[in-house]
Enzyme design. Sequence first.
Site, mmCIF file in Angstrom:
data_model
loop_
_atom_site.group_PDB
_atom_site.id
_atom_site.type_symbol
_atom_site.label_atom_id
_atom_site.label_comp_id
_atom_site.label_asym_id
_atom_site.label_seq_id
_atom_site.Cartn_x
_atom_site.Cartn_y
_atom_site.Cartn_z
ATOM 1 N N LYS A 262 -5.670 -45.745 12.374
ATOM 2 C CA LYS A 262 -4.543 -45.087 11.710
ATOM 3 C C LYS A 262 -3.217 -45.426 12.398
ATOM 4 O O LYS A 262 -2.172 -45.518 11.738
ATOM 5 C CB LYS A 262 -4.761 -43.578 11.658
ATOM 6 C CG LYS A 262 -5.916 -43.162 10.755
ATOM 7 C CD LYS A 262 -5.725 -43.641 9.328
ATOM 8 C CE LYS A 262 -6.800 -43.114 8.394
ATOM 9 N NZ LYS A 262 -6.603 -43.534 6.987
ATOM 10 N N TYR B 110 -11.013 -44.149 14.848
ATOM 11 C CA TYR B 110 -10.198 -43.602 13.764
ATOM 12 C C TYR B 110 -8.726 -43.566 14.159
ATOM 13 O O TYR B 110 -7.847 -44.004 13.401
ATOM 14 C CB TYR B 110 -10.692 -42.202 13.412
ATOM 15 C CG TYR B 110 -10.009 -41.576 12.222
ATOM 16 C CD1 TYR B 110 -10.389 -41.908 10.929
ATOM 17 C CD2 TYR B 110 -8.990 -40.638 12.388
ATOM 18 C CE1 TYR B 110 -9.780 -41.337 9.825
ATOM 19 C CE2 TYR B 110 -8.378 -40.057 11.297
ATOM 20 C CZ TYR B 110 -8.769 -40.411 10.021
ATOM 21 O OH TYR B 110 -8.155 -39.832 8.937
#
Length: 262
Positions: free
Chosen positions: A166, A162
């Site tokens: 990002k 994640y």
Amino acid sequence: MSEPRPDGPAAGWLASASVLVTGAGGGIGSAACGAFLSHGAHVTGLDLNDGWAEQVDAGLPGKLRAVRGDVTRAEDVATAVQEAYDAHGRLDVVIAGAGIQTVGSVEETTEQAWRKVIDVNLTGTWLTCKYAVPALRASGGGTILCLASTTALHPRQNLGAYCVSKAGVGMLVRVLGREVANEGIRVVGVCPTGVETPLLAGMIGGLRAGRTSDDRDAGLMAAKPVQRWLTADEVAGALVWLTSPAGAAVTGSLIPIDFASA
């Protein structure tokens, strides 16, 4: 938005604007759809499912279009962009909000999970930007808002895929923001910390890993200036503000919401 719209209700710059939201059925995505609808915009929402639309039409039938599709499929994204443009003869705002996460250390993360998170969060955002730019250009300019995260700026254990996805979104914002700035197109990365959405449940589990039940909440909140989880509506409010004339100088930037560097 390229310029304020004089004919609108409370927020004139969004009156009759054409807005595309990906991940429209998610917590932040659906809140964004509702917020832009309430300010007079026409909203096209792309999501894997389309049942969400009935929940967020804000009592404005006809202003919300639900498109079923997958942000990792170029043809689905291109179709959604085209539908948003064709429905109103222009495209003004794009919210690249589709995202998923997986919990686990770098070592524990499977190749399948890694690829899926990168594909949805990063490749999906790139595809959204890729197909949105020509439509925004044809409309005389506009704004792309990419949902990143404070994890793009500060790493968190057990959320490696994640965080990396990002961080990639953050660099995409910086690069694209420079590429299209002279065409009246702004690109901004919005980086909230923990938000009360269905996605948060798994993320909290990852962040809490290794903590005792007694100190887990205190530990999670220690790095948050706002000592609570954010609401999706608060993030949606920031998205609306960034499309306003007040945000006209913001581009190629990552905007943290409730962020501490340590």
